[in-house]
Scaffold this active site. Structure first.
Site, short mmCIF file in Angstrom:
data_model
loop_
_atom_site.label_atom_id
_atom_site.label_comp_id
_atom_site.label_asym_id
_atom_site.label_seq_id
_atom_site.Cartn_x
_atom_site.Cartn_y
_atom_site.Cartn_z
N GLY A 295 0.82 -1.21 0.00
CA GLY A 295 0.00 0.00 0.00
C GLY A 295 0.85 1.26 0.00
CG ASP A 296 3.46 1.98 3.22
OD1 ASP A 296 2.39 2.51 3.54
OD2 ASP A 296 4.16 1.29 4.00
#
Length: 341
Positions: A295-296
């Protein structure tokens, strides 16, 4: 010097090693888990830095995003601000970030508080994460308002802050958010984890009017819906549309809400009620090594394209590209082929 992208959050030195059952058992750890360290884990960090296979990664959610974005942008495009001690772990953190070309401006916290660290113990496809936040959670609004750091804020045109940082200094986040709104710059945040909208609802709602782009996933969307008593918490599109339509401080920019959903389509909601869906890049399950940091990485690709003035489709595509690369690595690391476009 000015940097187009300003990122802020909790910097952690990820200390990655291969672990056996004996090490896990000795520290009473599960092979696939994520916990905050207690007193029984304090000697773990010193022990694993002596392992021959130790790898240091400049971690923390926002720093992972910053490293990914910098890989895709010209040199000196991204600056990352967070709090560390002035110790050996901080020096390792600087070196690990520098390997990805990221400029770090760490505020040094004194008084014997160490740099935040995360022991990442790898066994097979499992990872046991043991996090010690320490100095990372000590940044204050006064640190942000110093001339040096505030000049970095003023010089940027896009901002990315992790939701975790709402637990540290919501006042500092608001100062940056208000500056972005007043100057018609792009302010983005990530919900980061379900507990942020669940337990930090008030401060999240105070910052929401300033968010031009809201990132999250389906679990965080559900937590937000439950905290705000929305009728169908599992309807990710409805939650995204609700957030997109909330009032904004800067009405010159419409809010985008971008929710990833694992193997399912990424959705983008706008205030006009429209929803766009974007398929992810498919990958055979046996090629997935580790989803930690995906997600990052997605946000890193997305904000890199925001900095370059690209449209939503291009931003989503680059986010998917970076996430796809990261899940084929151990930990939130970027392979060598990820370079400036």
């Amino acid at each position: 010097m000015t940097y187009p992208l300003f990122c802020m959050g909790n910097p952690l030195l990820d200390i990655q090693v291969k672990a056996n059952d004996e090490l896990l058992s000795r520290y009473n750890l599960k092979s696939n888990d994520a916990i905050l360290a207690d007193e029984s884990h304090m000697s773990l960090y010193e022990e694993i830095i002596g392992f021959p296979d130790v790898v240091y990664v400049a971690g923390g959610a926002s720093q992972n995003t910053a490293r990914g974005a910098q890989r895709l942008l010209p040199p000196k495009s991204v600056v990352y601000v967070g709090a560390t001690a002035d110790d050996k772990f901080s020096a390792q953190l600087v070196a690990a970030a520098k390997a990805d070309g990221l400029t770090t401006e760490y505020v040094h916290i004194h008084g014997g508080i160490p740099t935040g660290t995360c022991a990442a113990l790898i066994s097979g496809h499992d990872r046991s994460l043991v996090t010690k936040l320490s100095a990372a959670e000590k940044l204050t609004v006064d640190h942000i308002k110093t001339d040096h750091t505030w000049n970095l804020v003023k010089g940027a045109k896009v901002y990315y802050i992790e939701g975790y940082f709402l637990t540290v200094t919501p006042e500092g986040i608001l100062e940056i958010a208000k500056h972005a709104a007043a100057e018609n710059k792009t302010f983005t945040m990530n919900l980061s984890a379900p507990f942020i909208p669940q337990f930090f609802t008030k401060v999240l709602d105070e910052v929401m009017p300033y968010m031009d782009v809201v990132f999250g996933n389906e679990g965080e969307a559900e937590a937000y819906a439950l905290a705000h008593n929305l009728p169908d918490p599992k309807d990710v599109k409805a939650v995204a549309t609700y957030i997109a339509k909330l009032p904004k401080a800067n009405t010159q920019r419409e809010r985008l809400v971008v929710f990833t959903q694992g193997v399912n389509n990424t959705i983008v909601a706008k205030a006009d009620g429209s929803i766009q869906e974007y398929p992810i890049i498919t990958i055979p399950e046996n090629e997935i090594v580790d989803c930690n940091g995906a997600g990052d990485a997605f946000c890193g690709g997305f904000v890199a394209k925001l900095v370059q003035g690209e449209d939503i489709a291009a931003s989503i595509a680059k986010g998917h590209y970076l996430a796809h690369a990261v899940i084929q690595q151990v930990g939130p690391t970027y392979p060598a082929h990820i370079k400036q476009d």
